[in-house]
Design an enzyme around this catalytic site. Structure first.
Site, PDB file in Angstrom:
ATOM      1  N   ASN A 105       0.870  -1.181   0.000  1.00 31.14           N
ATOM      2  CA  ASN A 105       0.000   0.000   0.000  1.00 31.14           C
ATOM      3  C   ASN A 105       0.902   1.225   0.000  1.00 31.14           C
ATOM      4  O   ASN A 105       2.118   1.111   0.168  1.00 31.14           O
ATOM      5  CB  ASN A 105      -0.970  -0.015   1.187  1.00 31.14           C
ATOM      6  CG  ASN A 105      -0.240  -0.055   2.510  1.00 31.14           C
ATOM      7  OD1 ASN A 105       0.509   0.863   2.852  1.00 31.14           O
ATOM      8  ND2 ASN A 105      -0.430  -1.131   3.261  1.00 31.14           N
ATOM      9  N   GLY A 155      -2.229  -9.790   3.892  1.00 33.19           N
ATOM     10  CA  GLY A 155      -2.107 -10.468   2.596  1.00 33.19           C
ATOM     11  C   GLY A 155      -0.673 -10.796   2.242  1.00 33.19           C
ATOM     12  O   GLY A 155       0.141 -11.169   3.089  1.00 33.19           O
ATOM     13  N   VAL A 156      -0.353 -10.618   0.965  1.00 36.84           N
ATOM     14  CA  VAL A 156       0.976 -10.977   0.487  1.00 36.84           C
ATOM     15  C   VAL A 156       2.031 -10.025   1.064  1.00 36.84           C
ATOM     16  O   VAL A 156       3.184 -10.423   1.310  1.00 36.84           O
ATOM     17  CB  VAL A 156       0.987 -11.039  -1.062  1.00 36.84           C
ATOM     18  CG1 VAL A 156       0.885  -9.677  -1.700  1.00 36.84           C
ATOM     19  CG2 VAL A 156       2.218 -11.779  -1.560  1.00 36.84           C
ATOM     20  N   ASP A 157       1.648  -8.797   1.342  1.00 36.40           N
ATOM     21  CA  ASP A 157       2.543  -7.806   1.962  1.00 36.40           C
ATOM     22  C   ASP A 157       3.007  -8.323   3.331  1.00 36.40           C
ATOM     23  O   ASP A 157       4.219  -8.358   3.631  1.00 36.40           O
ATOM     24  CB  ASP A 157       1.757  -6.484   2.100  1.00 36.40           C
ATOM     25  CG  ASP A 157       2.627  -5.273   2.402  1.00 36.40           C
ATOM     26  OD1 ASP A 157       3.861  -5.412   2.431  1.00 36.40           O
ATOM     27  OD2 ASP A 157       2.044  -4.190   2.601  1.00 36.40           O
ATOM     28  N   GLY A 177      -6.856  -9.129  -3.791  1.00 37.92           N
ATOM     29  CA  GLY A 177      -7.201  -9.571  -2.439  1.00 37.92           C
ATOM     30  C   GLY A 177      -8.023  -8.511  -1.736  1.00 37.92           C
ATOM     31  O   GLY A 177      -9.164  -8.225  -2.127  1.00 37.92           O
ATOM     32  N   VAL A 178      -7.416  -7.897  -0.738  1.00 39.20           N
ATOM     33  CA  VAL A 178      -8.084  -6.838   0.042  1.00 39.20           C
ATOM     34  C   VAL A 178      -8.622  -5.725  -0.862  1.00 39.20           C
ATOM     35  O   VAL A 178      -9.679  -5.150  -0.572  1.00 39.20           O
ATOM     36  CB  VAL A 178      -7.080  -6.239   1.064  1.00 39.20           C
ATOM     37  CG1 VAL A 178      -7.651  -5.027   1.776  1.00 39.20           C
ATOM     38  CG2 VAL A 178      -6.677  -7.287   2.090  1.00 39.20           C
TER      39      VAL A 178
HETATM   40  N1  AR6 Z   1       1.904 -15.679  -1.950  1.00 32.44           N
HETATM   41  C1  AR6 Z   1       1.211 -15.367  -3.070  1.00 32.44           C
HETATM   42  N2  AR6 Z   1       0.040 -14.722  -3.034  1.00 32.44           N
HETATM   43  C2  AR6 Z   1      -0.463 -14.393  -1.820  1.00 32.44           C
HETATM   44  C3  AR6 Z   1       0.201 -14.687  -0.612  1.00 32.44           C
HETATM   45  C4  AR6 Z   1       1.445 -15.370  -0.708  1.00 32.44           C
HETATM   46  N3  AR6 Z   1       2.158 -15.676   0.371  1.00 32.44           N
HETATM   47  N4  AR6 Z   1      -0.561 -14.217   0.414  1.00 32.44           N
HETATM   48  C5  AR6 Z   1      -1.662 -13.657  -0.133  1.00 32.44           C
HETATM   49  N5  AR6 Z   1      -1.605 -13.767  -1.487  1.00 32.44           N
HETATM   50  P1  AR6 Z   1      -3.575  -8.763  -1.102  1.00 32.44           P
HETATM   51  P2  AR6 Z   1      -4.130  -6.307  -2.627  1.00 32.44           P
HETATM   52  C6  AR6 Z   1      -2.565 -13.338  -2.501  1.00 32.44           C
HETATM   53  O1  AR6 Z   1      -4.757  -8.551  -0.252  1.00 32.44           O
HETATM   54  O2  AR6 Z   1      -5.466  -6.801  -3.004  1.00 32.44           O
HETATM   55  C7  AR6 Z   1      -2.248  -5.508   2.062  1.00 32.44           C
HETATM   56  O3  AR6 Z   1      -2.682  -5.356   3.370  1.00 32.44           O
HETATM   57  C8  AR6 Z   1      -3.977 -13.076  -2.078  1.00 32.44           C
HETATM   58  O4  AR6 Z   1      -4.688 -14.289  -1.939  1.00 32.44           O
HETATM   59  O5  AR6 Z   1      -2.308  -9.226  -0.461  1.00 32.44           O
HETATM   60  O6  AR6 Z   1      -3.267  -5.651  -3.669  1.00 32.44           O
HETATM   61  C9  AR6 Z   1      -1.399  -4.347   1.584  1.00 32.44           C
HETATM   62  O7  AR6 Z   1      -0.640  -3.787   2.618  1.00 32.44           O
HETATM   63  C10 AR6 Z   1      -4.482 -12.245  -3.248  1.00 32.44           C
HETATM   64  O8  AR6 Z   1      -4.888 -13.110  -4.299  1.00 32.44           O
HETATM   65  O9  AR6 Z   1      -3.183  -7.422  -1.967  1.00 32.44           O
HETATM   66  C11 AR6 Z   1      -2.427  -3.388   1.085  1.00 32.44           C
HETATM   67  O10 AR6 Z   1      -2.970  -2.612   2.134  1.00 32.44           O
HETATM   68  C12 AR6 Z   1      -3.242 -11.488  -3.719  1.00 32.44           C
HETATM   69  O11 AR6 Z   1      -2.135 -12.091  -3.018  1.00 32.44           O
HETATM   70  C13 AR6 Z   1      -3.495  -4.278   0.520  1.00 32.44           C
HETATM   71  O12 AR6 Z   1      -3.374  -5.512   1.213  1.00 32.44           O
HETATM   72  C14 AR6 Z   1      -3.278 -10.012  -3.415  1.00 32.44           C
HETATM   73  O13 AR6 Z   1      -4.009  -9.799  -2.224  1.00 32.44           O
HETATM   74  C15 AR6 Z   1      -3.275  -4.538  -0.942  1.00 32.44           C
HETATM   75  O14 AR6 Z   1      -4.343  -5.303  -1.452  1.00 32.44           O
END
Ligand code: AR6
Length: 168
Positions: A23, A31-33, A123-124
């Site tokens: 973010n 999430g992935v972050d 994701g989020v």
């Molecule tokens: N490896 C691969 N993909 C993953 C992993 C992993 N270890 N963990 C989650 N995902 P998101 P966004 C997937 O929510 O929508 C964060 O809080 C997950 O299932 O991580 O861009 C940031 O700080 C989903 O399909 O990212 C921001 O505030 C994908 O990664 C916000 O979320 C992306 O989901 C960003 O939201």
């Protein structure tokens, strides 16, 4: 450029650059972050804080990308990019495409030969899987980058299927 769709945890990839769906604060999240910061350790956050004290005092704008080293991850770089929050009322797909394009351009400048992407914004941030996948695959295909090995690493069955469909 070889583009592959993989299933699993992106933090386990052995690549030159792992892309983080961050973010604007660059200071971590879920999430992935969260997974990247947990697996990579505090060095990544320390560099992000340094970026916030310097060039990115107001945060990293949506659609842009910036690199840090990768701490304990089996990679040289983490490329942090900020996807747009999905909006049914406004077409933000150019910003999502920009995340992939800017990440690849930065990987090129770093001399990275391999890069792993998560499904940014899917994701989020609420982006529908089929659309997120179509935008991601098209942006990477259209990019004029010399990165040879591009992997999309998907964490859900729905996204895995959507990316496979988009790649054709
Ligand atoms: N490896 C691969 N993909 C993953 C992993 C992993 N270890 N963990 C989650 N995902 P998101 P966004 C997937 O929510 O929508 C964060 O809080 C997950 O299932 O991580 O861009 C940031 O700080 C989903 O399909 O990212 C921001 O505030 C994908 O990664 C916000 O979320 C992306 O989901 C960003 O939201």
């Amino acid at each position: 450029m070889d583009i592959r769709i993989l299933s699993g945890d992106i933090t386990k990839q052995r690549v030159d650059a792992i892309v983080n769906a961050a973010n604007s604060s660059l200071l971590g999240g879920g999430g992935v972050d969260g997974a990247i910061h947990r697996a990579g350790g505090p060095a990544i956050l320390a560099e992000c804080q340094e970026l916030r004290r310097g060039q990115y005092g107001k945060g990293l704008p949506t659609g842009q990308a910036v690199a840090t080293t990768a701490g304990r991850l089996d990679a040289d770089w983490v490329i942090h990019t900020v996807g747009p929050v999905y909006s049914p009322a406004e077409d933000r797909s150019a910003l999502l495409a920009s995340c992939y394009r800017e990440s690849l351009a930065l990987a090129d400048r770093l001399g990275a030969d391999s890069i792993a992407f998560p499904a940014v914004s899917a994701g989020v941030y609420g982006w529908p899987a089929a659309s997120a996948a179509a935008i991601a695959v098209a942006a990477v295909r259209e990019a004029e980058a010399s990165v040879a090995d591009v992997r999309f690493v998907l964490f859900t069955e729905e996204l895995l299927a959507a990316f496979q469909q988009a790649l054709g």
